[in-house]
Design a protein around this motif. Structure first.
Motif, PDB file in Angstrom:
ATOM      1  N   PHE A  53       0.871  -1.171   0.000  1.00 15.65           N
ATOM      2  CA  PHE A  53       0.000   0.000   0.000  1.00 15.65           C
ATOM      3  C   PHE A  53       0.908   1.221   0.000  1.00 15.65           C
ATOM      4  O   PHE A  53       1.821   1.325   0.825  1.00 15.65           O
ATOM      5  N   TRP A  54       0.662   2.142  -0.940  1.00 12.90           N
ATOM      6  CA  TRP A  54       1.569   3.268  -1.130  1.00 12.90           C
ATOM      7  C   TRP A  54       0.787   4.482  -1.582  1.00 12.90           C
ATOM      8  O   TRP A  54      -0.405   4.417  -1.842  1.00 12.90           O
ATOM      9  N   ALA A  55       1.504   5.615  -1.689  1.00 13.11           N
ATOM     10  CA  ALA A  55       0.896   6.852  -2.196  1.00 13.11           C
ATOM     11  C   ALA A  55       1.944   7.616  -2.986  1.00 13.11           C
ATOM     12  O   ALA A  55       3.109   7.685  -2.581  1.00 13.11           O
ATOM     13  N   ASP A  56       1.519   8.187  -4.109  1.00 13.60           N
ATOM     14  CA  ASP A  56       2.476   8.899  -4.969  1.00 13.60           C
ATOM     15  C   ASP A  56       2.986  10.190  -4.336  1.00 13.60           C
ATOM     16  O   ASP A  56       4.001  10.730  -4.744  1.00 13.60           O
ATOM     17  N   ILE A 113     -10.805  -2.905   0.924  1.00 15.26           N
ATOM     18  CA  ILE A 113      -9.477  -3.509   1.097  1.00 15.26           C
ATOM     19  C   ILE A 113      -8.766  -2.873   2.287  1.00 15.26           C
ATOM     20  O   ILE A 113      -8.180  -3.567   3.121  1.00 15.26           O
ATOM     21  N   ARG A 114      -8.815  -1.532   2.378  1.00 11.15           N
ATOM     22  CA  ARG A 114      -8.145  -0.846   3.496  1.00 11.15           C
ATOM     23  C   ARG A 114      -8.744  -1.268   4.828  1.00 11.15           C
ATOM     24  O   ARG A 114      -8.021  -1.484   5.797  1.00 11.15           O
ATOM     25  N   ASP A 115     -10.059  -1.423   4.889  1.00 11.96           N
ATOM     26  CA  ASP A 115     -10.698  -1.863   6.128  1.00 11.96           C
ATOM     27  C   ASP A 115     -10.321  -3.312   6.457  1.00 11.96           C
ATOM     28  O   ASP A 115     -10.016  -3.637   7.606  1.00 11.96           O
ATOM     29  N   LYS A 116     -10.363  -4.161   5.456  1.00 14.69           N
ATOM     30  CA  LYS A 116     -10.073  -5.582   5.685  1.00 14.69           C
ATOM     31  C   LYS A 116      -8.671  -5.792   6.241  1.00 14.69           C
ATOM     32  O   LYS A 116      -8.471  -6.594   7.148  1.00 14.69           O
ATOM     33  N   TYR A 117      -7.691  -5.047   5.702  1.00 14.74           N
ATOM     34  CA  TYR A 117      -6.300  -5.235   6.115  1.00 14.74           C
ATOM     35  C   TYR A 117      -5.824  -4.166   7.105  1.00 14.74           C
ATOM     36  O   TYR A 117      -4.644  -4.079   7.395  1.00 14.74           O
ATOM     37  N   LYS A 118      -6.780  -3.379   7.618  1.00 14.49           N
ATOM     38  CA  LYS A 118      -6.495  -2.374   8.655  1.00 14.49           C
ATOM     39  C   LYS A 118      -5.346  -1.443   8.248  1.00 14.49           C
ATOM     40  O   LYS A 118      -4.388  -1.243   8.983  1.00 14.49           O
ATOM     41  N   VAL A 119      -5.484  -0.887   7.058  1.00 19.85           N
ATOM     42  CA  VAL A 119      -4.473   0.024   6.526  1.00 19.85           C
ATOM     43  C   VAL A 119      -4.766   1.420   7.053  1.00 19.85           C
ATOM     44  O   VAL A 119      -5.814   1.994   6.761  1.00 19.85           O
ATOM     45  N   LEU A 124       2.848   0.447   3.513  1.00 18.39           N
ATOM     46  CA  LEU A 124       2.563  -0.742   4.302  1.00 18.39           C
ATOM     47  C   LEU A 124       2.702  -1.936   3.371  1.00 18.39           C
ATOM     48  O   LEU A 124       2.119  -1.951   2.286  1.00 18.39           O
ATOM     49  N   THR A 125       3.489  -2.904   3.797  1.00 18.26           N
ATOM     50  CA  THR A 125       3.652  -4.130   3.039  1.00 18.26           C
ATOM     51  C   THR A 125       3.032  -5.260   3.844  1.00 18.26           C
ATOM     52  O   THR A 125       3.337  -5.406   5.029  1.00 18.26           O
ATOM     53  N   ILE A 126       2.160  -6.022   3.195  1.00 19.53           N
ATOM     54  CA  ILE A 126       1.628  -7.215   3.847  1.00 19.53           C
ATOM     55  C   ILE A 126       1.869  -8.411   2.929  1.00 19.53           C
ATOM     56  O   ILE A 126       1.968  -8.262   1.711  1.00 19.53           O
ATOM     57  N   ILE A 127       1.986  -9.556   3.546  1.00 21.13           N
ATOM     58  CA  ILE A 127       2.066 -10.806   2.788  1.00 21.13           C
ATOM     59  C   ILE A 127       0.906 -11.669   3.254  1.00 21.13           C
ATOM     60  O   ILE A 127       0.701 -11.856   4.452  1.00 21.13           O
ATOM     61  N   LEU A 128       0.157 -12.142   2.280  1.00 25.82           N
ATOM     62  CA  LEU A 128      -0.960 -13.048   2.545  1.00 25.82           C
ATOM     63  C   LEU A 128      -0.514 -14.462   2.230  1.00 25.82           C
ATOM     64  O   LEU A 128       0.158 -14.695   1.218  1.00 25.82           O
ATOM     65  N   ASP A 129      -0.893 -15.412   3.085  1.00 19.99           N
ATOM     66  CA  ASP A 129      -0.587 -16.800   2.767  1.00 19.99           C
ATOM     67  C   ASP A 129      -1.598 -17.309   1.737  1.00 19.99           C
ATOM     68  O   ASP A 129      -2.445 -16.554   1.258  1.00 19.99           O
ATOM     69  N   TYR A 136       2.529 -11.490   7.370  1.00 21.00           N
ATOM     70  CA  TYR A 136       3.605 -10.511   7.536  1.00 21.00           C
ATOM     71  C   TYR A 136       3.012  -9.133   7.340  1.00 21.00           C
ATOM     72  O   TYR A 136       2.163  -8.934   6.470  1.00 21.00           O
ATOM     73  N   ARG A 137       3.456  -8.179   8.162  1.00 19.58           N
ATOM     74  CA  ARG A 137       2.948  -6.812   8.086  1.00 19.58           C
ATOM     75  C   ARG A 137       4.070  -5.882   8.507  1.00 19.58           C
ATOM     76  O   ARG A 137       4.613  -6.028   9.588  1.00 19.58           O
ATOM     77  N   GLU A 138       4.413  -4.911   7.662  1.00 16.17           N
ATOM     78  CA  GLU A 138       5.517  -4.000   7.963  1.00 16.17           C
ATOM     79  C   GLU A 138       5.208  -2.610   7.428  1.00 16.17           C
ATOM     80  O   GLU A 138       4.972  -2.441   6.229  1.00 16.17           O
ATOM     81  N   TYR A 139       5.217  -1.621   8.313  1.00 13.46           N
ATOM     82  CA  TYR A 139       5.085  -0.226   7.891  1.00 13.46           C
ATOM     83  C   TYR A 139       6.461   0.314   7.553  1.00 13.46           C
ATOM     84  O   TYR A 139       7.454  -0.083   8.141  1.00 13.46           O
ATOM     85  N   GLY A 140       6.518   1.224   6.615  1.00 16.70           N
ATOM     86  CA  GLY A 140       7.791   1.857   6.273  1.00 16.70           C
ATOM     87  C   GLY A 140       8.496   1.145   5.147  1.00 16.70           C
ATOM     88  O   GLY A 140       7.879   0.696   4.191  1.00 16.70           O
ATOM     89  N   TYR A 141       9.784   1.043   5.285  1.00 22.64           N
ATOM     90  CA  TYR A 141      10.671   0.471   4.275  1.00 22.64           C
ATOM     91  C   TYR A 141      10.157  -0.874   3.754  1.00 22.64           C
ATOM     92  O   TYR A 141       9.760  -1.736   4.528  1.00 22.64           O
ATOM     93  N   ILE A 142      10.148  -1.033   2.457  1.00 25.06           N
ATOM     94  CA  ILE A 142       9.742  -2.288   1.828  1.00 25.06           C
ATOM     95  C   ILE A 142      10.963  -3.198   1.775  1.00 25.06           C
ATOM     96  O   ILE A 142      11.904  -2.941   1.024  1.00 25.06           O
TER      97      ILE A 142
END
Length: 147
Positions: A53-56, A113-119, A124-129, A136-142
């Motif tokens: 999840f990103w923004a220009d 999508i933002r609600d489902k994954y609590k963005v 924000l990088t998430i990995i879905l199995d 996996y969930r990480e804010y900031g650096y990818i």
């Protein structure tokens, strides 16, 4: 003897599904807006899925999306990869056109999508199995090399 019977039953039950059925079945459907402004439903494969999840308008995102795209060939061997913007369609299209090569799959996130994954911010990088659960969930650096 009971253990052997249970193992045999397990093997018979598991062998009823062929490997081609397992490897080709989509695991979930994700609906988002593509850069043409159309809503599409993406059938994700049996791979784990990386969603960024990103923004220009956010500096960290502007720096990291080209790095993600440069490493996409390594990532798509193991993952479905999707970058979903929080920006508006026009500014996202402009930024993508001027800064990326068109290899990375880009779309716009939706409220669902933002609600489902609590963005609540980006990047924000998430990995879905393979079941669609966040592993996996990480804010900031990818962490492109850390997946």
């Amino acid at each position: 003897m009971k253990k052997l019977v249970l193992i045999f039953i397990f093997l018979v039950c598991c062998s009823s599904t062929t490997s081609s059925e397992i490897t080709t079945a989509p695991i979930m459907e994700l609906t988002y807006q593509n850069l043409d402004g159309e809503f599409i439903s993406e059938n994700l494969t049996n791979k784990n899925t990386i969603i960024v999840f990103w923004a220009d308008y956010w500096g960290t995102c502007r720096q990291e999306l080209p790095v993600l795209e440069a490493n996409i060939d390594k990532l798509i061997e193991e993952y479905d990869v999707l970058a979903l913007a929080h920006s508006d369609l026009i500014s996202t299209n402009s930024w993508v056109k001027n800064n990326l090569n068109g290899i990375l799959k880009i779309g716009l996130s939706t409220k669902e999508i933002r609600d489902k994954y609590k963005v609540i911010g980006q990047p924000l990088t998430i990995i879905l199995d393979q079941n669609g659960e966040v592993v996996y969930r990480e804010y900031g650096y990818i962490p492109v090399n850390g997946f």
